[in-house]
Structures are given as C-alpha cells and as structure tokens.
Write a protein that holds these residues in place. Structure first.
Motif, PDB file in Angstrom:
ATOM      1  N   UNK A 162       0.860  -1.183   0.000  1.00 12.11           N
ATOM      2  CA  UNK A 162       0.000   0.000   0.000  1.00 12.11           C
ATOM      3  C   UNK A 162       0.896   1.232   0.000  1.00 12.11           C
ATOM      4  N   UNK A 163       0.961   1.895  -1.139  1.00 10.56           N
ATOM      5  CA  UNK A 163       1.840   3.058  -1.290  1.00 10.56           C
ATOM      6  C   UNK A 163       1.015   4.329  -1.073  1.00 10.56           C
ATOM      7  N   UNK A 164       1.140   4.884   0.133  1.00  5.61           N
ATOM      8  CA  UNK A 164       0.406   6.093   0.525  1.00  5.61           C
ATOM      9  C   UNK A 164      -1.090   5.969   0.218  1.00  5.61           C
ATOM     10  N   UNK A 165      -1.752   4.960   0.799  1.00  6.12           N
ATOM     11  CA  UNK A 165      -3.146   4.663   0.420  1.00  6.12           C
ATOM     12  C   UNK A 165      -4.161   5.692   0.907  1.00  6.12           C
ATOM     13  N   UNK A 166      -3.816   6.515   1.897  1.00 11.07           N
ATOM     14  CA  UNK A 166      -4.819   7.435   2.436  1.00 11.07           C
ATOM     15  C   UNK A 166      -4.534   8.897   2.093  1.00 11.07           C
ATOM     16  N   UNK A 167      -3.558   9.139   1.236  1.00  9.84           N
ATOM     17  CA  UNK A 167      -3.261  10.519   0.850  1.00  9.84           C
ATOM     18  C   UNK A 167      -4.489  11.166   0.194  1.00  9.84           C
ATOM     19  N   UNK A 168      -4.875  12.320   0.683  1.00 14.27           N
ATOM     20  CA  UNK A 168      -6.009  13.053   0.117  1.00 14.27           C
ATOM     21  C   UNK A 168      -7.362  12.663   0.675  1.00 14.27           C
ATOM     22  N   UNK A 169      -7.406  11.658   1.556  1.00 17.67           N
ATOM     23  CA  UNK A 169      -8.691  11.250   2.123  1.00 17.67           C
ATOM     24  C   UNK A 169      -9.027  12.103   3.341  1.00 17.67           C
ATOM     25  N   UNK A 170     -10.324  12.282   3.582  1.00 16.98           N
ATOM     26  CA  UNK A 170     -10.744  13.004   4.781  1.00 16.98           C
ATOM     27  C   UNK A 170     -10.549  12.096   5.997  1.00 16.98           C
ATOM     28  N   UNK A 171     -10.567  12.648   7.223  1.00 16.33           N
ATOM     29  CA  UNK A 171     -10.289  11.841   8.422  1.00 16.33           C
ATOM     30  C   UNK A 171     -11.185  10.623   8.570  1.00 16.33           C
ATOM     31  N   UNK A 172     -12.483  10.747   8.247  1.00 17.19           N
ATOM     32  CA  UNK A 172     -13.378   9.594   8.375  1.00 17.19           C
ATOM     33  C   UNK A 172     -12.982   8.475   7.412  1.00 17.19           C
ATOM     34  N   UNK A 173     -12.690   8.829   6.164  1.00 19.37           N
ATOM     35  CA  UNK A 173     -12.283   7.820   5.182  1.00 19.37           C
ATOM     36  C   UNK A 173     -10.946   7.191   5.563  1.00 19.37           C
ATOM     37  N   UNK A 174     -10.067   8.010   6.141  1.00 15.77           N
ATOM     38  CA  UNK A 174      -8.759   7.483   6.564  1.00 15.77           C
ATOM     39  C   UNK A 174      -8.941   6.441   7.661  1.00 15.77           C
ATOM     40  N   UNK A 175      -9.805   6.728   8.627  1.00 16.74           N
ATOM     41  CA  UNK A 175     -10.037   5.763   9.708  1.00 16.74           C
ATOM     42  C   UNK A 175     -10.711   4.499   9.180  1.00 16.74           C
ATOM     43  N   UNK A 176     -11.579   4.642   8.187  1.00 16.44           N
ATOM     44  CA  UNK A 176     -12.180   3.456   7.565  1.00 16.44           C
ATOM     45  C   UNK A 176     -11.103   2.603   6.920  1.00 16.44           C
ATOM     46  N   UNK A 177     -10.136   3.249   6.264  1.00 21.06           N
ATOM     47  CA  UNK A 177      -9.042   2.510   5.638  1.00 21.06           C
ATOM     48  C   UNK A 177      -8.199   1.800   6.690  1.00 21.06           C
ATOM     49  N   UNK A 178      -7.995   2.440   7.830  1.00 19.26           N
ATOM     50  CA  UNK A 178      -7.239   1.796   8.906  1.00 19.26           C
ATOM     51  C   UNK A 178      -7.946   0.518   9.369  1.00 19.26           C
ATOM     52  N   UNK A 194       3.612   2.411   2.902  1.00 22.41           N
ATOM     53  CA  UNK A 194       4.309   3.686   2.918  1.00 22.41           C
ATOM     54  C   UNK A 194       3.272   4.770   3.169  1.00 22.41           C
ATOM     55  N   UNK A 195       3.661   5.774   3.917  1.00 25.77           N
ATOM     56  CA  UNK A 195       2.700   6.816   4.262  1.00 25.77           C
ATOM     57  C   UNK A 195       3.420   8.118   4.572  1.00 25.77           C
ATOM     58  N   UNK A 196       2.719   9.222   4.343  1.00 23.74           N
ATOM     59  CA  UNK A 196       3.209  10.536   4.734  1.00 23.74           C
ATOM     60  C   UNK A 196       2.637  10.947   6.092  1.00 23.74           C
ATOM     61  N   UNK A 197       1.687  10.136   6.604  1.00 26.46           N
ATOM     62  CA  UNK A 197       1.040  10.467   7.869  1.00 26.46           C
ATOM     63  C   UNK A 197       1.687   9.662   8.995  1.00 26.46           C
TER      64      UNK A 197
END
Length: 319
Positions: A162-178, A194-197
C-alpha cells in the motif's frame, strides 16, 4: 520459526549517477504491518516498485525474497503472491465498480462463476454493494480507494503493498481505511505500507523503518524509535508552594517552573523511573497533585532522523 514475508539485503537502485537506494536492508515478518517512512524523494516508492517486480534493482544488490521466492530468479511467483495499491488509483472511472472488479477477476484468470462470487463478496465487505452499478467516476475519494483495495484482493494475495493509500482522504475515510488494514492483518495478510502520515504509522505498524538518503536510518517499533529521541520527561505539578519546594529538594536536578509550581524531570517515564520518583516523594512526605509523562512522538523521530538529530550509536542500536 516462520519465513519472513519479505527480506532484502543491500538493495540498490540508481538512475544514472544518482543513487536512489544505496544499500537497503529489510525484514518483514508475516502477518504484520511494516511501515516505510521517509521524506519526499527518499526512495519509498522505488522500494515498493522493486519489491513488487515493477522495476528491477541494480545488479550490485544482494538477495531479495518476497513470499519465499527469489525476486530475480522467479518474479512470476512473486507476482502471484502479492497485490499492489499504488499512490494513484488503478480504478477505471468509465465503467462501474462491479465491472472494475470483474475485469480484475478476468485478469487473474478466475473462472466466470468464481469471479462473480469473489466480486460479490468483496463489494459487500468493502461496503460498495449499493454503488456497484454506478460508474466509478461518481465515487468519492474514499469509495474509490476502497474499490482500489478490493480490486487488489481479487487474487487472494498473501502480501499487499500500500503506497500512501490514504493521501487526500478526509479523516473519516482514513479511519475506515485503517479498519480495513487491521482486518486484513488479522486474517494473516502482510501489509507493506508507505505513508506521509506519521500518526498512521504509529496507529497501524508493528515495525517502522525510516528511509533517508537511500539507506535505512533506523528501524524498530514505534516505541523503540521514540526512545531514540531526547526530550522525554515527567512533569509534577503542585498547588501547595510548600509541597512544591519540598519536592524540589527531594528531587535534585529537576527543572523548576515557579510560576506554575511544576517540576520537570528528564527521563523516559518507565515504570521503574516513576516508582523511584514516587518513592522519593513519599520519603519526603510530599504528594504531587498531578503527574504526567511526556514522550517524543513520531514527528520528533522523523525530523531527528532525517535532519541528523539522533546520535549514530542510537541508530546502530536499532538496526
């Protein structure tokens, strides 16, 4: 002892006279989340592309094994065992979500009935059933990312990049991805992230490696990495000036804050350290009104490791 999902020794990649990777060593245990951090241009995406067979490493590289297969000798076996979700979505916006899934099933050469079964299961699992008949162009960013990962899972990979899979997502979508990533790992899948967060790595990763200047600056659990960085301390606050003065006398070497009646004690906040502090306060007959432990976070670690702020011996201890 189980075979690691990924091992790399002396991984190198240059473009002309520019060395992007200058000897990277990695070991990723099965069924874990391994997070690779680093500043832009550090080589994170290059590492993912090599390990997923999209590009080849330099001939001077050492052995690389993915899912037990030699990357150089048997790249096809590696491809059969992995899935890749890159920085940019692989979703075709001109067709529906369901058609994207069925197309992926065809690419994996699944029998028609099996492809439809897997598609239906994954669409339900990723909460995309109601949107399945709609063009992917109508999906939100979070929905498109979920579809992207669902497509990656069609072939039943044992390892997912997963190469930066949550870049550009809002916080709710990011937590869903987690939540999705945690479920995958609970089912035995290995995730190379890999992640920038930095918060994302702290939340998800079993082990973290920080890539800088083409090499691994340090590797360990989030807690191990945080202990590398100075700045941890215990803070005691008092409401009674007499108790404050008594604590300062009982704990020499503290940093006082007369304005807030607080004492700062350098340390890592370990159980042994806290017990020692409290025992000395008890002996002095002093009780603190508030005790808090402050430890460096991954942001501190990241800036220190990529800016030369961590002693070399500390880095070596975690290699």
């Amino acid at each position: 002892m189980t075979t690691p999902a990924i091992t790399a020794r002396g991984l190198r990649k240059s473009y002309g006279d520019k060395a992007v990777l200058a000897g990277v060593d990695l070991t990723v245990p099965e069924g874990t989340v391994f997070s690779l951090l680093g500043p832009n241009g550090a080589g994170k995406t290059t590492t993912v592309k090599i390990l997923s067979t999209l590009i080849t490493p330099d001939p001077a590289s050492g052995e690389v094994r993915v899912a037990g297969h030699d990357l150089a000798a048997d790249p096809q076996a590696v491809r059969a065992a992995i899935g890749v979700t890159g920085q940019f979505s692989a979703v075709d916006n001109l067709i529906t979500g369901e058609e994207n899934m069925l197309l992926m099933a065809d690419l994996h050469r699944l029998p028609r009935r099996e492809g439809r079964r897997v598609t239906a299961e994954l669409l339900e699992r990723f909460d995309l059933v109601q949107a399945a008949k709609r063009p992917a162009s109508t999906y939100s960013g979070g929905m498109r990312r979920r579809l992207d990962i669902a497509m990656t899972l069609v072939g039943g990979p044992r390892i997912i990049f997963l190469d930066e899979p949550t870049t550009g997502l809002d916080p709710r979508s990011r937590h869903t991805m987690w939540q999705i990533i945690r479920r995958l790992v609970a089912e035995g899948v290995t995730v190379f992230l890999t992640t920038q967060y930095l918060e994302e790595a702290d939340e998800l990763a079993d082990r973290i490696a920080v890539l800088n200047d083409g090499t691994i600056a340090a590797e360990g659990t989030a807690e191990e990495l945080k202990r590398m960085v100075p700045g941890g301390h215990v803070r005691l606050r008092f409401t009674d000036p007499a108790a404050y003065r008594g604590a300062a006398a009982a704990l020499p070497g503290t940093v006082p804050d007369d304005g807030s009646l607080a004492l700062r004690i350098a340390g890592d906040g370990s159980q042994r350290e806290l017990r020692s502090i409290l025992d000395r306060l008890d002996t002095a007959g002093v009780e603190a009104d508030e005790l808090t432990v402050h430890t460096p976070d991954l942001d501190d670690v990241f800036f220190a490791l990529t800016g030369g702020g961590v002693p070399q011996q500390a880095k070596e201890a975690l290699r």
